[in-house]
Design a protein around this motif. Structure first.
Motif, short mmCIF file in Angstrom:
data_model
loop_
_atom_site.label_atom_id
_atom_site.label_comp_id
_atom_site.label_asym_id
_atom_site.label_seq_id
_atom_site.Cartn_x
_atom_site.Cartn_y
_atom_site.Cartn_z
N TRP A 647 0.83 -1.21 0.00
CA TRP A 647 0.00 0.00 0.00
C TRP A 647 0.87 1.27 0.00
O TRP A 647 0.57 2.26 -0.67
CB TRP A 647 -0.92 -0.01 1.21
CG TRP A 647 -1.71 1.26 1.36
CD1 TRP A 647 -1.53 2.24 2.26
CD2 TRP A 647 -2.79 1.69 0.52
NE1 TRP A 647 -2.43 3.25 2.08
CE2 TRP A 647 -3.23 2.94 0.99
CE3 TRP A 647 -3.44 1.12 -0.58
CZ2 TRP A 647 -4.27 3.62 0.40
CZ3 TRP A 647 -4.50 1.82 -1.16
CH2 TRP A 647 -4.89 3.06 -0.67
N ARG A 667 -6.98 4.38 5.01
CA ARG A 667 -6.68 3.86 3.68
C ARG A 667 -7.87 4.03 2.75
O ARG A 667 -7.70 4.36 1.57
CB ARG A 667 -6.27 2.39 3.78
CG ARG A 667 -4.90 2.18 4.41
CD ARG A 667 -4.43 0.74 4.20
NE ARG A 667 -3.08 0.54 4.71
CZ ARG A 667 -2.78 0.05 5.90
NH1 ARG A 667 -3.77 -0.28 6.73
NH2 ARG A 667 -1.53 -0.11 6.27
N ALA A 704 -7.10 -0.72 -0.85
CA ALA A 704 -7.09 -0.23 0.51
C ALA A 704 -7.80 -1.19 1.45
O ALA A 704 -7.35 -1.44 2.58
CB ALA A 704 -7.75 1.15 0.57
N ALA A 707 -5.55 -4.10 2.15
CA ALA A 707 -4.47 -3.71 3.04
C ALA A 707 -4.94 -3.62 4.47
O ALA A 707 -4.23 -4.05 5.41
CB ALA A 707 -3.88 -2.38 2.59
#
Length: 768
Positions: A647, A667, A704, A707
């Motif tokens: 990320w 994120r 995102a 992650a």
């Protein structure tokens, strides 16, 4: 009317400022002038005071006017530059009309002096005088330092900070000065005392009842400083000229003694040098040689402690004695870099069409009395020497005189030198007795130049030649070259400071002031020994020219023999050819001939490629750093850390594209900012911005979410999960590259924006 009012307003503002702060201006300007006092020993001329005081007045005037009118930096610089040019005669007075009105030559001289005069100050032998543009350096220092110091004193809240400028000027003057200056310490202490009194008065800390105590402290400090300056050893002082080794490199010039026999052979009856007003009995010195390497006596480098070869300024010696003699030297059949001089030179001025060229290349060594010009002398060159011929001390005066403790370079002793020295010195006890014993022993030899009709005598003074002179079965035969070289080495082997001098010895004349023509037959060499209180005393070990060696052995007369018919010589067999025939040799020669230098086009190509690589080096470094960062994120750490690194790689890629992601965003929020920023049109405030792109293919929101699951989820990912996530990152970056276009993508690859961003700290779950 308005111009008159403005002028009156300027005068009024400046006058009011001076009425309030004249003490500050006077103290700072005076300290700058005093800080330049150590330079007097370097220049040795009253024009230095004119240049320094003039520069301080000009710099102070600019600073006061600028403070009264509230000028900025650019007007102040412009004012300094204008005054520098208008009063440029202070830096090069000899090029100005009457020493006051500048000419185009004056402006050009001080313009060059701003760059070159600093080197001249530390590489030219003091006194420098006021010639050329020598005074440009102190003129610039006084002008700039006074302007800066007065400006700081008048326009800052801490006027005492201006004292730093005079302190820096004093330190620079000491570094650019000479080692003989004894006023550095008292000047420094005096300036410190004045500065402390002024700073205390300016800050309101100096009360009326403290003046007597302050005056007493100042007086004691000055007396103590003066005594310390007079008693301080010169060796402990640091000046730049003692640590700067200017050209020339003496290894570039062969020893003149090695060509001794050439003068006698080629110019025996030809005029080599003409001297007008030669003092009676004075020798002409060509070069002083104090280093022997087993092959020849030569002039030693300055690192050996025998003095520096420096360019001279106004004259060679700073102080002139009375009753000096001026001799005129005219070069004849002589070509070389060594400049003939007479006695102790105090000044040397070249004349004629090559005078400027010869002066620029002239260097002189005070310790050895030797001068050279790198451009070389040739027939027709002329110069004047201001000189003094010190009288030679007698043996009775030298009987009790000790030898001087002088650092001389190491020498290489031939095998026979030590033995011959002990035998020649015998039982002599005093230094002068041993020197005279060696001199007389060498004078018992025989004289010969080895020319046609003379006794055989080889040229040179290498180790083999001196061994044959002193240790052979035959008697000693040679000329000044061999005898002076041998005596110099013998004395040095006995710890007697000695050196060899090559020059010319006039046979007669010189006392009436008329011209004396010196030929090749007048070339000579002798030895000098250093005595305490008497300097270098000459000695002449060469035998008289009438001491000629005669071989007394009878030569048997040739008796004619009857002719006998001799048998014919046996036939010689033809020589065998070497294993490699002529064809092979020709082939090798052809190969050698083909080994030609590379064409110029190849050099140009290599240079262009090298320049291109040099220009691209910063970009290549950026790309290499990013690749290393990507590899570390992908392969280093736990699977959760590698997911977080994927990320971070995505964030750095969009950062290089110009997308600024909020540091506090999650994120998911960051993914929305990425897509929104890439799709948004450029703002109105920017003249040119990035075109909007469709970032739907990037799938930043899915990246995102994965992650967050990999770093904050209940089940940490394994190796396979981290690899799958990085494949998603590669796919997202590929889609991003397609969306923004190839050109914009490659510009982002060489951008350093992401390298300058602070690293984001990993969350608590990532650390766990």
């Amino acid at each position: 009317m308005r111009e008159s009012e403005a002028r009156q307003g300027t005068i009024g503002a400046v006058g009011q400022l001076l009425a309030q702060r004249w003490v500050d201006v006077a103290v700072i300007a005076t300290l700058v002038v005093v800080a330049c006092v150590p330079l007097q020993a370097v220049f040795g001329t009253a024009r230095l005071a004119v240049a320094v005081v003039g520069g301080v007045l000009l710099g102070t005037a600019v600073a006061v006017v600028a403070a009264g009118r509230r000028w900025g930096v650019l007007p102040v610089l412009a004012g300094v530059l204008v005054l520098f040019v208008v009063f440029s005669a202070l830096g090069a007075p000899e090029t100005a009309l009457g020493g006051v009105v500048p000419t185009p030559e004056t402006i050009g001289a001080v313009g060059r002096g701003v760059v070159t005069s600093w080197k001249d100050v530390v590489t030219i032998l003091p006194p420098l005088g006021a010639g050329r543009n020598m005074l440009t350096a102190p003129y610039v220092v006084a002008l700039v330092a006074s302007c800066v110091a007065v400006t700081v004193a008048l326009r800052t809240r801490r006027p005492a900070s201006a004292l730093v400028v005079p302190a820096v000027v004093l330190a620079g003057s000491i570094l650019l000065g000479t080692i003989d200056v004894t006023t550095a310490i008292p000047l420094g202490l005096g300036m410190v005392a004045v500065a402390l009194v002024w700073a205390s008065w300016r800050t309101g800390r100096l009360h009326a009842n403290r003046w007597p105590g302050v005056a007493a402290l100042v007086l004691v400090g000055l007396v103590a400083g003066t005594g310390a300056g007079l008693l301080a050893p010169p060796a402990g002082r640091l000046v730049l000229r003692e640590h700067v080794q200017p050209p020339p490199d003496l290894h570039d010039y062969p020893s003149p003694l090695a060509g001794f026999r050439q003068h006698v052979k080629d110019h025996r009856d030809q005029t080599i040098l003409t001297v007008e007003n030669l003092p009676d009995g004075a020798e002409v010195r060509l070069a002083t040689l104090d280093e022997y390497d087993g092959t020849a006596w030569s002039a030693a480098d300055p690192e050996s402690g025998t003095g520096d070869y420096l360019r001279i300024g106004d004259r060679i010696e700073p102080d002139l004695n009375k009753d000096l003699t001026t001799a005129t030297m005219t070069i004849g059949a002589y070509e070389g870099v060594w400049v003939p001089t007479v006695g102790k030179p105090y000044d040397l001025d070249f004349r004629g069409p090559r005078s400027e060229e010869l002066t620029r290349g002239f260097y002189f060594n005070r310790a050895t009395g030797t001068g050279l010009t790198t451009v070389g002398l040739r027939e027709g060159d002329s110069y004047e020497v201001l000189l003094d011929v010190p009288p030679h001390p007698t043996d009775s005066q030298l009987e009790g005189a000790p030898l001087s403790d002088i650092a001389l370079p190491e020498v290489v002793y031939p095998d026979v030198i030590t033995t011959a020295g002990q035998l020649m010195a015998g039982e002599a006890s005093t230094p002068i007795a041993r020197i005279r014993a060696i001199e007389q022993a060498l004078q018992e030899g025989y004289f010969s130049h080895g020319l046609e009709g003379e006794a055989p005598s080889l040229a040179g003074h290498g180790a083999a030649r001196l061994d044959s002179l002193l240790g052979g079965e035959d008697p000693m035969v040679g000329d000044e070259e061999q005898y002076a070289a041998a005596m110099g080495l013998i004395l040095r082997s006995l710890s007697i400071p000695a050196r060899v001098v090559m020059g010319f010895e006039a046979q007669s004349g010189g006392g009436d002031g008329g011209p004396v023509e010196l030929t090749g037959d007048d070339v000579s060499a002798w030895v000098e020994v250093a005595f305490e209180g008497h300097g270098w005393v000459p000695f002449y070990p060469t035998p008289d020219e009438d001491r000629i060696w005669q071989d007394e052995e009878t030569v048997p007369q040739s008796v004619p023999q009857p002719q006998v018919l001799q048998p014919p010589p046996p036939a010689q067999e033809p020589p065998e050819a070497p294993p490699s025939d002529r064809q092979d040799v020709d082939i090798e020669d052809d190969e050698l001939e083909e080994d030609a230098p590379l064409p110029m086009a190849l050099y140009v190509t290599l240079g262009a490629v090298g320049a291109l690589l040099l220009l691209l080096a910063p970009l290549l470094v950026i790309v290499a750093v990013k690749l290393r960062r990507r590899r570390r994120r992908r392969n280093t750490g736990t699977p959760s850390a590698r997911v977080a690194g994927g990320w971070a790689e995505m964030l750095d890629a969009v950062t290089d594209l110009g997308v600024d992601v909020s540091r506090t965003a999650t994120r998911s929020q960051a993914a929305g900012e990425i897509v929104g920023t890439l799709a948004a049109p450029p703002s109105k405030g920017k003249k040119r911005g990035a075109e909007p792109v469709d970032a739907a293919t990037v799938r930043a929101d899915a990246l995102a979410t994965s992650a967050d699951a990999g770093t904050f989820g209940p089940v940490p990912p394994d190796e396979g999960g981290a690899a799958v996530y990085w494949k998603q990152v590669d796919a997202s970056l590929s889609g991003l590259r397609t969306a923004v276009g190839r050109r914009r993508w490659w510009r982002a690859r060489i951008s350093a924006r992401s390298l300058g961003k602070a690293r984001r700290r990993p969350g608590r779950a990532e650390r766990r």
